[in-house]
Design a protein around this motif. Structure first.
Motif, PDB file in Angstrom:
ATOM      1  N   UNK A 166       0.868  -1.171   0.000  1.00 23.56           N
ATOM      2  CA  UNK A 166       0.000   0.000   0.000  1.00 23.56           C
ATOM      3  C   UNK A 166       0.905   1.221   0.000  1.00 23.56           C
ATOM      4  N   UNK A 167       0.743   2.088  -0.970  1.00 24.33           N
ATOM      5  CA  UNK A 167       1.468   3.341  -0.999  1.00 24.33           C
ATOM      6  C   UNK A 167       0.430   4.425  -0.755  1.00 24.33           C
ATOM      7  N   UNK A 168       0.539   5.090   0.374  1.00 26.20           N
ATOM      8  CA  UNK A 168      -0.478   6.041   0.802  1.00 26.20           C
ATOM      9  C   UNK A 168       0.002   7.473   0.632  1.00 26.20           C
ATOM     10  N   UNK A 169      -0.921   8.321   0.208  1.00 24.64           N
ATOM     11  CA  UNK A 169      -0.654   9.740   0.180  1.00 24.64           C
ATOM     12  C   UNK A 169      -0.472  10.207   1.626  1.00 24.64           C
ATOM     13  N   UNK A 170       0.281  11.260   1.825  1.00 25.09           N
ATOM     14  CA  UNK A 170       0.539  11.763   3.180  1.00 25.09           C
ATOM     15  C   UNK A 170      -0.734  12.192   3.907  1.00 25.09           C
ATOM     16  N   UNK A 171      -1.807  12.461   3.147  1.00 25.34           N
ATOM     17  CA  UNK A 171      -3.056  12.922   3.753  1.00 25.34           C
ATOM     18  C   UNK A 171      -3.865  11.798   4.411  1.00 25.34           C
ATOM     19  N   UNK A 213       0.500  -7.274   3.877  1.00 21.67           N
ATOM     20  CA  UNK A 213       0.557  -5.926   3.337  1.00 21.67           C
ATOM     21  C   UNK A 213       1.710  -5.135   3.949  1.00 21.67           C
ATOM     22  N   UNK A 214       2.504  -4.516   3.073  1.00 16.48           N
ATOM     23  CA  UNK A 214       3.552  -3.586   3.492  1.00 16.48           C
ATOM     24  C   UNK A 214       3.024  -2.188   3.192  1.00 16.48           C
ATOM     25  N   UNK A 215       3.124  -1.265   4.152  1.00 12.24           N
ATOM     26  CA  UNK A 215       2.578   0.078   3.990  1.00 12.24           C
ATOM     27  C   UNK A 215       3.708   1.093   3.936  1.00 12.24           C
ATOM     28  N   UNK A 216       3.633   1.967   2.928  1.00 11.67           N
ATOM     29  CA  UNK A 216       4.589   3.071   2.808  1.00 11.67           C
ATOM     30  C   UNK A 216       3.826   4.351   2.502  1.00 11.67           C
ATOM     31  N   UNK A 230      -3.833  11.181 -10.055  1.00 18.73           N
ATOM     32  CA  UNK A 230      -3.886  11.814  -8.726  1.00 18.73           C
ATOM     33  C   UNK A 230      -4.573  10.910  -7.697  1.00 18.73           C
ATOM     34  N   UNK A 231      -3.964   9.780  -7.407  1.00 22.64           N
ATOM     35  CA  UNK A 231      -4.526   8.798  -6.497  1.00 22.64           C
ATOM     36  C   UNK A 231      -4.243   9.195  -5.052  1.00 22.64           C
ATOM     37  N   UNK A 232      -4.982   8.583  -4.152  1.00 23.80           N
ATOM     38  CA  UNK A 232      -4.709   8.774  -2.737  1.00 23.80           C
ATOM     39  C   UNK A 232      -4.087   7.523  -2.142  1.00 23.80           C
ATOM     40  N   UNK A 233      -4.395   6.342  -2.719  1.00 19.53           N
ATOM     41  CA  UNK A 233      -3.815   5.073  -2.280  1.00 19.53           C
ATOM     42  C   UNK A 233      -3.479   4.258  -3.523  1.00 19.53           C
ATOM     43  N   UNK A 234      -2.288   3.697  -3.542  1.00 15.41           N
ATOM     44  CA  UNK A 234      -1.871   2.796  -4.615  1.00 15.41           C
ATOM     45  C   UNK A 234      -1.582   1.452  -3.973  1.00 15.41           C
ATOM     46  N   UNK A 287      -5.914   3.141  -6.515  1.00 11.20           N
ATOM     47  CA  UNK A 287      -5.431   2.449  -7.704  1.00 11.20           C
ATOM     48  C   UNK A 287      -4.890   1.089  -7.295  1.00 11.20           C
ATOM     49  N   UNK A 288      -5.443   0.034  -7.907  1.00 13.37           N
ATOM     50  CA  UNK A 288      -4.927  -1.315  -7.724  1.00 13.37           C
ATOM     51  C   UNK A 288      -3.933  -1.557  -8.858  1.00 13.37           C
TER      52      UNK A 288
END
Length: 162
Positions: free
Chosen positions: A10-15, A36-39, A51-55, A107-108
């Motif tokens: 999971x690549x998360x936006x800072x928000x 799941x690894x989260x960054x 302009x995704x919020x989570x990838x 975005x998956x």
């Protein structure tokens, strides 16, 4: 040679707040996604990025196939809810730029091919039903979006290439 274990990222936006991060990890775990690894993103992205919020990067075809299984129906409902909750913008502060007011998708991304599937916050139930039987081999280039008028998932770039 040994195969590396399957993993989801999971690549998360800072928000994205911590509580929502935990809900996302739980939702994907409940659907049988690999560990799941989260960054979090760095502050700057390229102009061409969606302009995704989570990838989410994971073995996508296996994940989508599992969504339709009867055993995960409750987790599937939770997944749809967390997609809607994540992608809807929080109440922006007065004077915030327009992009802070715009809903941004999850975005998956298929870990093997890099194909992106864009999950917008207001997708109809039909889109999720069709997602569970989506054959990723139909697409060469993404991103793949749900076309409400045609009631199907499609890649405009694939269609342009022919």
């Amino acid at each position: 040679m040994t195969d590396a274990p399957l993993r989801a990222e999971l690549l998360l936006d800072r928000e994205v707040p911590e509580e929502l991060r935990r809900e996302l990890v739980a939702a994907f775990g409940g659907l049988g996604a690999p560990p799941v690894r989260v960054r979090q993103t760095v502050e700057h992205r390229g102009a061409a990025d969606i302009p995704w919020i989570v990838l989410v990067s994971l073995p996508l075809q296996a994940f989508l196939s599992g969504l339709g299984a009867e055993a995960v129906k409750d987790a599937y409902g939770a997944f749809k809810g967390v997609v809607r909750k994540t992608a809807r913008p929080a109440s922006p502060e007065p004077g915030a730029p327009d992009e802070a007011r715009t809903a941004r998708p999850i975005v998956l991304q298929d870990a093997a091919t890099g194909l992106d599937i864009v999950l917008e916050p207001d997708l109809p139930a039909e889109a999720y039903e069709r997602l569970t039987v989506l054959d990723l081999t139909e697409f060469a280039v993404g991103p793949v979006h749900y076309d409400r008028d045609r009631s199907r998932w499609r890649s405009v770039l694939d269609e342009a290439v022919g």
